[in-house]
Design a protein around this motif. Sequence first.
Motif, PDB file in Angstrom:
ATOM      1  N   GLY A  78       0.820  -1.204   0.000  1.00 61.95           N
ATOM      2  CA  GLY A  78       0.000   0.000   0.000  1.00 61.95           C
ATOM      3  C   GLY A  78       0.855   1.256   0.000  1.00 61.95           C
ATOM      4  N   VAL A  79       0.263   2.339  -0.517  1.00 61.05           N
ATOM      5  CA  VAL A  79       0.961   3.632  -0.533  1.00 61.05           C
ATOM      6  C   VAL A  79       0.049   4.687   0.073  1.00 61.05           C
ATOM      7  N   ILE A  80       0.581   5.445   1.014  1.00 60.03           N
ATOM      8  CA  ILE A  80      -0.132   6.627   1.510  1.00 60.03           C
ATOM      9  C   ILE A  80       0.653   7.817   0.979  1.00 60.03           C
ATOM     10  N   HIS A  81      -0.020   8.594   0.138  1.00 53.78           N
ATOM     11  CA  HIS A  81       0.695   9.610  -0.645  1.00 53.78           C
ATOM     12  C   HIS A  81       0.434  11.020  -0.099  1.00 53.78           C
ATOM     13  N   PHE A  82       1.373  11.485   0.738  1.00 56.31           N
ATOM     14  CA  PHE A  82       1.275  12.835   1.295  1.00 56.31           C
ATOM     15  C   PHE A  82       2.094  13.855   0.504  1.00 56.31           C
ATOM     16  N   ALA A  83       3.187  13.372  -0.121  1.00 59.29           N
ATOM     17  CA  ALA A  83       4.152  14.305  -0.707  1.00 59.29           C
ATOM     18  C   ALA A  83       3.480  15.239  -1.711  1.00 59.29           C
ATOM     19  N   ALA A  84       3.474  16.510  -1.414  1.00 54.65           N
ATOM     20  CA  ALA A  84       2.875  17.513  -2.304  1.00 54.65           C
ATOM     21  C   ALA A  84       3.208  18.896  -1.772  1.00 54.65           C
ATOM     22  N   SER A  85       3.105  19.884  -2.665  1.00 53.16           N
ATOM     23  CA  SER A  85       3.280  21.274  -2.225  1.00 53.16           C
ATOM     24  C   SER A  85       1.929  21.799  -1.772  1.00 53.16           C
ATOM     25  N   LYS A  86       1.938  22.670  -0.744  1.00 57.37           N
ATOM     26  CA  LYS A  86       0.636  23.033  -0.149  1.00 57.37           C
ATOM     27  C   LYS A  86       0.449  24.506   0.173  1.00 57.37           C
ATOM     28  N   ALA A  87       1.348  25.365  -0.331  1.00 53.44           N
ATOM     29  CA  ALA A  87       1.174  26.793  -0.035  1.00 53.44           C
ATOM     30  C   ALA A  87       0.270  27.426  -1.103  1.00 53.44           C
ATOM     31  N   VAL A  88      -0.902  27.846  -0.665  1.00 49.52           N
ATOM     32  CA  VAL A  88      -1.917  28.343  -1.597  1.00 49.52           C
ATOM     33  C   VAL A  88      -1.403  29.552  -2.393  1.00 49.52           C
ATOM     34  N   GLY A  89      -0.840  30.535  -1.691  1.00 50.55           N
ATOM     35  CA  GLY A  89      -0.365  31.767  -2.341  1.00 50.55           C
ATOM     36  C   GLY A  89       0.720  31.475  -3.362  1.00 50.55           C
ATOM     37  N   GLU A  90       1.651  30.606  -2.991  1.00 48.88           N
ATOM     38  CA  GLU A  90       2.742  30.241  -3.896  1.00 48.88           C
ATOM     39  C   GLU A  90       2.190  29.560  -5.155  1.00 48.88           C
ATOM     40  N   SER A  91       1.130  28.776  -4.971  1.00 48.67           N
ATOM     41  CA  SER A  91       0.567  28.050  -6.121  1.00 48.67           C
ATOM     42  C   SER A  91      -0.018  29.010  -7.149  1.00 48.67           C
ATOM     43  N   VAL A  92      -0.503  30.169  -6.671  1.00 43.89           N
ATOM     44  CA  VAL A  92      -1.055  31.160  -7.595  1.00 43.89           C
ATOM     45  C   VAL A  92       0.080  31.777  -8.421  1.00 43.89           C
TER      46      VAL A  92
END
Length: 339
Positions: A78-92
Amino acid sequence: MDKILVTGGLGFIGSHTVVELQNEGYEVVIIDDLSNSSEKVLEGITAITGKTPIFEKLDLKEKSKVEAFFAKHNDIKGVIHFAASKAVGESVKEPLLYYENNIGTLVYILKELKKLPEASFIFSSSCTVYGQADELPITENAPVKQAESPYGNTKQIGEEIIRDTCKVVPSLKAIALRYFNPVGAHESAEIGELPIGVPQNLVPFITQTAIGLREKLSVFGDDYPTPDGTCIRDYIHVVDLAKAHVVALQRLLGNKNKANYETFNLGTGKGSSVLEVVKAFEKVSGEKLNYQIVGRREGDIISAYADTTKANDELGWKTKLTLDDAMRSAWKWEQKVRG
Ligand code: UD1
């Protein structure tokens, strides 16, 4: 015991989930690129569980390395996939970075899971997919609204990619967990949230203000149509949230899932206003918090809290910890880290 891959396993929710997995006896392998975490988190996990998980520093954007990793660990269940970028402002500001980090890497992992005889996959999604829901509390059937940011869009698109893949890959089973607002820390204060720079989220801003790192908390608006005028969110203790990942995984590994792709809301079911969170912090810490009401923050929704019926009934999971518990543990962690 089954071998489980946790991507982003040194991050805030990831590290708490690794602890719960190890407590249940799973063999955990962590992949993390350390872009928003530290290898020292391994020491905290070891201190709590008495066991050090396998760790490989790996950037999931490097496709050939991802392939080599799965070739080496071909017994992953199984894989639990947390790895991601999460800064809302930066994503804009950097949408392509977010699509590459959050979507490109998801596709690479799913391609590898397709090769396995059987695979279970848990995806970190967010209540952000609902935007300002028309009805409260929010059920899983509430419509997904137009995303407000590239970050939010990566969660929506991510869910669609997984759903479409599950339709045609019968050996793959997946659950998307839609988190409300994760807060708090492990009660041991061995692991917790470590935001880089100025925190954008309420609770780390509160604890950093109380410890003297920030001058005061700005409360974004007190003229919302809520009982005290401040926004309402569903703050869920990160340890309760971590435990939900374990039961979701067990559902898939034990073939108890009803469909190959399912979604669950993870919240407490109770909404708290910004001022209620401030009061809870003051009560459990005995500290007076310096705060000031300022204008609204752009893009904030008024109110969001979960209908937890589906998670309660089908996962057999319920939150046990309170907002007070969360604030107490967050404060203990802040004092340990910076005090
Ligand atoms: C966060 C994300 C949002 C995402 C949601 C659910 C950010 C900036 N926003 O928003 O994109 O959809 O989680 O995953 O990361 N507040 C203050 N002062 C502060 C900080 C926050 O008053 O300094 C208030 C906010 O206005 C809000 C509440 O506290 O009412 C919670 O804020 P936050 O922790 O940022 O969470 P979300 O607003 O839910």
